[in-house]
Design an enzyme around this catalytic site. Structure first.
Site, PDB file in Angstrom:
ATOM      1  N   ASP A   9       0.168   6.216 -14.124  1.00 23.99           N
ATOM      2  CA  ASP A   9      -0.265   7.264 -15.047  1.00 23.99           C
ATOM      3  C   ASP A   9       0.473   7.089 -16.380  1.00 23.99           C
ATOM      4  O   ASP A   9       1.150   6.073 -16.611  1.00 23.99           O
ATOM      5  CB  ASP A   9      -0.125   8.668 -14.423  1.00 23.99           C
ATOM      6  CG  ASP A   9       1.328   9.134 -14.305  1.00 23.99           C
ATOM      7  OD1 ASP A   9       2.254   8.392 -14.710  1.00 23.99           O
ATOM      8  OD2 ASP A   9       1.541  10.253 -13.802  1.00 23.99           O
ATOM      9  N   CYS A  66       3.972   6.505 -10.821  1.00 24.45           N
ATOM     10  CA  CYS A  66       3.823   7.705 -11.658  1.00 24.45           C
ATOM     11  C   CYS A  66       5.237   8.160 -12.024  1.00 24.45           C
ATOM     12  O   CYS A  66       6.172   7.349 -11.995  1.00 24.45           O
ATOM     13  CB  CYS A  66       2.983   8.781 -10.967  1.00 24.45           C
ATOM     14  SG  CYS A  66       3.676   9.486  -9.460  1.00 24.45           S
ATOM     15  N   THR A  68       7.344  10.323 -10.482  1.00 23.16           N
ATOM     16  CA  THR A  68       8.208  10.317  -9.303  1.00 23.16           C
ATOM     17  C   THR A  68       7.792   9.285  -8.258  1.00 23.16           C
ATOM     18  O   THR A  68       8.574   8.991  -7.351  1.00 23.16           O
ATOM     19  CB  THR A  68       8.151  11.683  -8.592  1.00 23.16           C
ATOM     20  OG1 THR A  68       6.774  11.929  -8.253  1.00 23.16           O
ATOM     21  CG2 THR A  68       8.681  12.802  -9.475  1.00 23.16           C
ATOM     22  N   HIS A  99       8.050  -3.010   9.363  1.00 20.75           N
ATOM     23  CA  HIS A  99       7.712  -2.097  10.464  1.00 20.75           C
ATOM     24  C   HIS A  99       6.386  -1.359  10.251  1.00 20.75           C
ATOM     25  O   HIS A  99       5.700  -1.064  11.225  1.00 20.75           O
ATOM     26  CB  HIS A  99       8.821  -1.056  10.654  1.00 20.75           C
ATOM     27  CG  HIS A  99      10.054  -1.614  11.313  1.00 20.75           C
ATOM     28  ND1 HIS A  99      11.045  -0.820  11.845  1.00 20.75           N
ATOM     29  CD2 HIS A  99      10.458  -2.900  11.513  1.00 20.75           C
ATOM     30  CE1 HIS A  99      12.006  -1.590  12.350  1.00 20.75           C
ATOM     31  NE2 HIS A  99      11.678  -2.852  12.144  1.00 20.75           N
ATOM     32  N   HIS A 134       5.352  -2.628  16.532  1.00 18.59           N
ATOM     33  CA  HIS A 134       5.061  -1.970  15.248  1.00 18.59           C
ATOM     34  C   HIS A 134       3.552  -1.888  15.010  1.00 18.59           C
ATOM     35  O   HIS A 134       3.062  -0.929  14.426  1.00 18.59           O
ATOM     36  CB  HIS A 134       5.768  -2.698  14.109  1.00 18.59           C
ATOM     37  CG  HIS A 134       7.250  -2.802  14.326  1.00 18.59           C
ATOM     38  ND1 HIS A 134       8.058  -1.687  14.384  1.00 18.59           N
ATOM     39  CD2 HIS A 134       8.043  -3.872  14.560  1.00 18.59           C
ATOM     40  CE1 HIS A 134       9.307  -2.070  14.623  1.00 18.59           C
ATOM     41  NE2 HIS A 134       9.317  -3.392  14.736  1.00 18.59           N
TER      42      HIS A 134
HETATM   43  C1  RB5 Z   1       3.259  13.871 -14.587  1.00 16.70           C
HETATM   44  O1  RB5 Z   1       3.906  14.829 -15.345  1.00 16.70           O
HETATM   45  C2  RB5 Z   1       3.871  13.813 -13.178  1.00 16.70           C
HETATM   46  O2  RB5 Z   1       3.545  14.983 -12.495  1.00 16.70           O
HETATM   47  C3  RB5 Z   1       3.391  12.598 -12.432  1.00 16.70           C
HETATM   48  O3  RB5 Z   1       3.708  11.456 -13.140  1.00 16.70           O
HETATM   49  C4  RB5 Z   1       3.987  12.386 -11.046  1.00 16.70           C
HETATM   50  O4  RB5 Z   1       5.377  12.438 -11.096  1.00 16.70           O
HETATM   51  C5  RB5 Z   1       3.427  13.198  -9.965  1.00 16.70           C
HETATM   52  O5  RB5 Z   1       3.816  13.099  -8.797  1.00 16.70           O
END
Ligand code: RB5
Length: 148
Positions: A9, A66, A68, A99, A134
């Site tokens: 993203d 993304c 996180t 695994h 596995h």
């Molecule tokens: C975008 O602000 C953020 O929510 C996205 O990049 C991600 O971390 C979502 O899980």
């Protein structure tokens, strides 16, 4: 040579560029599915694109990034046949292939730096699925998926 789909993203454009360059340096073919823009975008769209590129066979494996790594991994895991792992360190990355036969690697551009990301990617790509017991467990996951 193995083909790797990569998507992200808006939070992860720079990270995707760095990881993509690293993959190409290692000789992998890279299928870039976007986003190429730093304008706000929706991670499910790009997670789905990575996942569908993998299940269609257009790519062997996928990398989805993304902020996180969490949202995009959840999105990838909604596509049948995808086993996406979200991780921030190399041990889980390696084990997720040995695994769990993970076929998409996710991480957060707001969580880890580029050098750690490259190390995680290398550990993941260089590991091999061990099969045996596995595989039985992965078959159990597929059964859950088939129940709908
Ligand atoms: C975008 O602000 C953020 O929510 C996205 O990049 C991600 O971390 C979502 O899980």
């Amino acid at each position: 040579m193995m083909r790797i789909a990569i998507g992200n993203d808006h939070t992860a454009v720079d990270m995707r560029e760095a990881v993509s360059a690293h993959l190409k340096e290692r000789g992998f073919e890279v299928v870039e599915v976007g986003s190429f823009s730093r304008e706000s975008s929706n991670y499910p769209e790009f997670g789905e694109k990575v996942a569908r590129t993998v299940v269609s066979g257009e790519a062997d494996l996928g990398i989805a990034i993304c902020g996180t790594g969490v949202g995009i991994s959840i999105a990838c895991n909604k596509v049948k046949g995808i086993r996406a792992v979200c991780c921030s360190e190399p041990y889980s990355a390696r084990m997720s292939r040995q695994h769990n036969n993970s076929n998409v690697l996710c991480f957060g551009a707001r969580v880890i730096g580029v050098e750690l990301a490259k190390m995680i990617v290398d550990e993941w790509l260089d590991a091999q699925f061990l099969g045996g017991r596995h595989q039985t467990r992965i078959d159990m996951i597929a059964e859950i998926e088939n129940k709908g």
